[in-house]
Design an enzyme around this catalytic site. Structure first.
Site, PDB file in Angstrom:
ATOM      1  N   ARG A 237       0.861  -1.185   0.000  1.00  0.00           N
ATOM      2  CA  ARG A 237       0.000   0.000   0.000  1.00  0.00           C
ATOM      3  C   ARG A 237       0.899   1.237   0.000  1.00  0.00           C
ATOM      4  O   ARG A 237       1.937   1.271   0.680  1.00  0.00           O
ATOM      5  CB  ARG A 237      -0.894   0.030   1.243  1.00  0.00           C
ATOM      6  CG  ARG A 237      -2.096  -0.913   1.186  1.00  0.00           C
ATOM      7  CD  ARG A 237      -3.136  -0.481   0.141  1.00  0.00           C
ATOM      8  NE  ARG A 237      -4.307  -1.338   0.116  1.00  0.00           N
ATOM      9  CZ  ARG A 237      -4.474  -2.389  -0.698  1.00  0.00           C
ATOM     10  NH1 ARG A 237      -3.541  -2.729  -1.558  1.00  0.00           N
ATOM     11  NH2 ARG A 237      -5.585  -3.096  -0.656  1.00  0.00           N
ATOM     12  N   GLU A 266      -3.853   7.762  -4.991  1.00  0.00           N
ATOM     13  CA  GLU A 266      -4.173   7.039  -6.227  1.00  0.00           C
ATOM     14  C   GLU A 266      -5.483   7.559  -6.802  1.00  0.00           C
ATOM     15  O   GLU A 266      -6.431   7.762  -6.027  1.00  0.00           O
ATOM     16  CB  GLU A 266      -4.281   5.536  -5.961  1.00  0.00           C
ATOM     17  CG  GLU A 266      -2.944   4.943  -5.541  1.00  0.00           C
ATOM     18  CD  GLU A 266      -2.997   3.441  -5.247  1.00  0.00           C
ATOM     19  OE1 GLU A 266      -4.047   2.803  -5.508  1.00  0.00           O
ATOM     20  OE2 GLU A 266      -1.997   2.913  -4.747  1.00  0.00           O
ATOM     21  N   HIS A 285      -1.615   0.418  -9.943  1.00  0.00           N
ATOM     22  CA  HIS A 285      -2.196  -0.535  -8.978  1.00  0.00           C
ATOM     23  C   HIS A 285      -2.791  -1.745  -9.730  1.00  0.00           C
ATOM     24  O   HIS A 285      -3.989  -2.012  -9.641  1.00  0.00           O
ATOM     25  CB  HIS A 285      -3.258   0.158  -8.107  1.00  0.00           C
ATOM     26  CG  HIS A 285      -3.528  -0.574  -6.820  1.00  0.00           C
ATOM     27  ND1 HIS A 285      -3.787   0.057  -5.639  1.00  0.00           N
ATOM     28  CD2 HIS A 285      -3.591  -1.909  -6.537  1.00  0.00           C
ATOM     29  CE1 HIS A 285      -3.994  -0.830  -4.685  1.00  0.00           C
ATOM     30  NE2 HIS A 285      -3.869  -2.042  -5.207  1.00  0.00           N
TER      31      HIS A 285
HETATM   32  N1  LIG Z   1      -0.723  -4.029  -5.358  1.00  0.00           N
HETATM   33  C1  LIG Z   1      -1.814  -4.765  -5.316  1.00  0.00           C
HETATM   34  O1  LIG Z   1      -2.605  -4.791  -6.255  1.00  0.00           O
HETATM   35  C2  LIG Z   1      -2.087  -5.606  -4.129  1.00  0.00           C
HETATM   36  C3  LIG Z   1      -1.660  -5.245  -2.881  1.00  0.00           C
HETATM   37  N2  LIG Z   1      -1.912  -6.058  -1.815  1.00  0.00           N
HETATM   38  C4  LIG Z   1      -1.441  -5.650  -0.485  1.00  0.00           C
HETATM   39  O2  LIG Z   1      -0.584  -6.667  -0.004  1.00  0.00           O
HETATM   40  C5  LIG Z   1      -0.873  -6.907   1.356  1.00  0.00           C
HETATM   41  C6  LIG Z   1      -0.406  -8.289   1.752  1.00  0.00           C
HETATM   42  O3  LIG Z   1      -1.246  -9.284   1.198  1.00  0.00           O
HETATM   43  P1  LIG Z   1      -1.082 -10.828   1.676  1.00  0.00           P
HETATM   44  O4  LIG Z   1       0.307 -11.283   1.481  1.00  0.00           O
HETATM   45  O5  LIG Z   1      -2.190 -11.589   1.077  1.00  0.00           O
HETATM   46  O6  LIG Z   1      -1.366 -10.616   3.240  1.00  0.00           O
HETATM   47  P2  LIG Z   1      -0.833 -11.473   4.459  1.00  0.00           P
HETATM   48  O7  LIG Z   1      -1.665 -11.082   5.619  1.00  0.00           O
HETATM   49  O8  LIG Z   1      -0.751 -12.915   4.086  1.00  0.00           O
HETATM   50  O9  LIG Z   1       0.657 -10.959   4.646  1.00  0.00           O
HETATM   51  C7  LIG Z   1       1.015  -9.757   5.253  1.00  0.00           C
HETATM   52  C8  LIG Z   1       2.268 -10.021   6.027  1.00  0.00           C
HETATM   53  O10 LIG Z   1       2.778  -8.784   6.538  1.00  0.00           O
HETATM   54  C9  LIG Z   1       3.221  -9.016   7.858  1.00  0.00           C
HETATM   55  N3  LIG Z   1       3.271  -7.759   8.621  1.00  0.00           N
HETATM   56  C10 LIG Z   1       2.246  -7.006   9.062  1.00  0.00           C
HETATM   57  N4  LIG Z   1       2.698  -5.923   9.728  1.00  0.00           N
HETATM   58  C11 LIG Z   1       4.051  -6.012   9.689  1.00  0.00           C
HETATM   59  C12 LIG Z   1       5.096  -5.192  10.190  1.00  0.00           C
HETATM   60  N5  LIG Z   1       4.839  -4.088  10.884  1.00  0.00           N
HETATM   61  N6  LIG Z   1       6.375  -5.550   9.955  1.00  0.00           N
HETATM   62  C13 LIG Z   1       6.655  -6.680   9.263  1.00  0.00           C
HETATM   63  N7  LIG Z   1       5.699  -7.508   8.762  1.00  0.00           N
HETATM   64  C14 LIG Z   1       4.420  -7.175   8.970  1.00  0.00           C
HETATM   65  C15 LIG Z   1       2.215  -9.990   8.438  1.00  0.00           C
HETATM   66  O11 LIG Z   1       2.726 -10.669   9.547  1.00  0.00           O
HETATM   67  C16 LIG Z   1       2.011 -10.929   7.243  1.00  0.00           C
HETATM   68  O12 LIG Z   1       2.955 -11.963   7.237  1.00  0.00           O
HETATM   69  C17 LIG Z   1      -2.380  -6.661   1.453  1.00  0.00           C
HETATM   70  O13 LIG Z   1      -2.764  -6.341   2.778  1.00  0.00           O
HETATM   71  C18 LIG Z   1      -2.588  -5.516   0.497  1.00  0.00           C
HETATM   72  O14 LIG Z   1      -2.471  -4.285   1.181  1.00  0.00           O
HETATM   73  C19 LIG Z   1      -2.567  -7.232  -1.956  1.00  0.00           C
HETATM   74  C20 LIG Z   1      -3.030  -7.613  -3.170  1.00  0.00           C
HETATM   75  C21 LIG Z   1      -2.860  -6.830  -4.369  1.00  0.00           C
HETATM   76  O1  LIG Z   2      -6.633  -6.962  -3.129  1.00  0.00           O
HETATM   77  C1  LIG Z   2      -6.027  -5.907  -2.844  1.00  0.00           C
HETATM   78  O2  LIG Z   2      -5.770  -5.586  -1.663  1.00  0.00           O
HETATM   79  C2  LIG Z   2      -5.607  -4.997  -3.908  1.00  0.00           C
HETATM   80  O3  LIG Z   2      -4.885  -4.076  -3.677  1.00  0.00           O
HETATM   81  C3  LIG Z   2      -6.083  -5.207  -5.279  1.00  0.00           C
HETATM   82  O4  LIG Z   2      -6.088  -6.512  -5.659  1.00  0.00           O
END
Ligand SMILES: NC(=O)C1=CN([C@@H]2O[C@H](COP(=O)(O)OP(=O)(O)OC[C@H]3O[C@@H](n4cnc5c(N)ncnc54)[C@H](O)[C@@H]3O)[C@@H](O)[C@H]2O)C=CC1
Ligand SMILES: O=C(O)C(=O)CO
Length: 325
Positions: A237, A266, A285
């Site tokens: 993010r 964004e 994004h």
């Molecule tokens: N660019 C895009 O289109 C997308 C962006 N995202 C972003 O990616 C993020 C992660 O997605 P997932 O891997 O599925 O989530 P997830 O919950 O599996 O992984 C997030 C990881 O970050 C770690 N974490 C949280 N706070 C932390 C900190 N302060 N220091 C170190 N590690 C920390 C958590 O322990 C967890 O292992 C989502 O929350 C979303 O914001 C997700 C999908 C698409």
């Molecule tokens: O799923 C999310 O969190 C995104 O940023 C878009 O896939």
């Protein structure tokens, strides 16, 4: 009479029909106050809400006293006031897993395109600059066998580690809230504190959720600790990074390049200095933006809402505890 729900995102017809088999669906373009005001009665009676990328906060919830479940077409849910939902016993469903592999592909694309300057040199070819055999001013840097630091070793972090380690022979460092034994077993990943990761990595990839704790986790101090040859990637993010500090670090040559899929604001404003830097690859994004994955996310969100309103929250629920209250 079927229960009433509000849809604030366009869905493919078959998914819309799946919802309509269970609910009376009212479609609205967004959740802005003027939209809510215009459809006040429907908002007042709705038990479900489905969409993405809009703020769901106390002001909105006040207008929706019957709301029992919200379903976002995303894995990230930083635009939801989870405390306000919990206080009103409203479930929040999201779409983890279905997008993991696609987002990891996007991160890998950012790693490759920044290191090999893919966008920049392709633009030079289109501009007619390829007139003789290329010299070092067109060269990039290697990706294979460099060191990748992953901050946030969750689902997407793991899928990235797999690609980098198994496909490119890349040693993985990672920082997370706790060590991840599976990452260590499967990808020989080494847990380290953030400072060590910053100092030793050739690529620093953020794939973190936005929380109070991660807001501006990366700023002047963190960029100063990175190698001047390092490439910075953010696909989590935007507000996890102090964008102004990133711009300064890039302009001053404190870091080599950046690949960004997310921004503090964004769409990225057209006058952002990031857009003037040749060593920045800026994407709109698109982490999960393939036809297949966006369909699967929407289908997952539809099924999540149907499940939640039937009291089934075995998976994809951010706050299942509200059902036990
Ligand atoms: N660019 C895009 O289109 C997308 C962006 N995202 C972003 O990616 C993020 C992660 O997605 P997932 O891997 O599925 O989530 P997830 O919950 O599996 O992984 C997030 C990881 O970050 C770690 N974490 C949280 N706070 C932390 C900190 N302060 N220091 C170190 N590690 C920390 C958590 O322990 C967890 O292992 C989502 O929350 C979303 O914001 C997700 C999908 C698409
Ligand atoms: O799923 C999310 O969190 C995104 O940023 C878009 O896939």
């Amino acid at each position: 009479m079927k229960p009433s729900i509000i849809l604030y995102k366009a869905l493919p017809d078959d998914l819309l029909h799946r919802l309509e088999a269970h609910f009376t669906v009212t479609q609205v373009p967004n959740l802005r106050p003027e939209t809510v005001q215009q459809h006040a009665e429907v908002f007042a009676n709705a038990v479900g809400l489905l969409g993405s990328s809009e703020a769901v906060n106390e002001a909105l919830l006040e207008k929706m006293p019957k709301l029992r479940a919200t379903s976002t077409v995303s894995v990230g849910y930083d635009n939801f006031d989870v405390d306000a939902l919990n206080a009103r016993n409203i479930l929040l469903m999201h779409t983890p897993t279905v997008l993991t592999e696609t987002v990891a592909d996007t991160v890998m694309a950012l790693v490759l395109s920044t290191a090999r300057r893919v966008v920049e040199v392709a633009d030079r070819v289109k501009a007619g600059e390829w007139k003789k055999s290329i010299g070092p001013d067109w060269f990039g840097t290697d990706v294979h066998h460099k060191t990748l630091g992953i901050v946030g070793m969750g689902r997407i972090g793991m899928a990235l580690a797999q690609r980098a380690h198994c496909g490119f022979g890349i040693p993985i460092l990672y920082n997370a809230r706790r060590p991840h034994p599976q990452a260590e077993e499967r990808f020989s990943a080494r847990y380290c504190d953030l400072d060590t990761l910053l100092q030793e990595s050739d690529f620093v990839c953020l794939i973190l959720p936005l929380t109070d704790e991660t807001h501006h986790l990366f700023g002047k101090e963190q960029f100063a600790k990175m190698k001047s040859s390092a490439i910075f990637i953010n696909a989590g993010r935007g507000p996890v990074v102090d964008e102004q500090a990133l711009i300064v670090a890039l302009q001053a040559g404190e870091i080599h390049a950046a690949g960004l899929d997310v921004f503090e604001q964004e769409p990225l404003p057209v006058d952002s200095p990031l857009l003037t830097l040749p060593n920045v690859v800026a994407l709109p994004h698109i982490g999960s933006a393939t036809h297949e994955t966006r369909f699967n996310m929407a289908a997952c969100a539809v099924d999540n809402l149907i499940d939640a309103l039937q009291g089934k929250v075995e998976k994809n629920c951010v706050n299942p505890q509200v059902l036990r209250k």
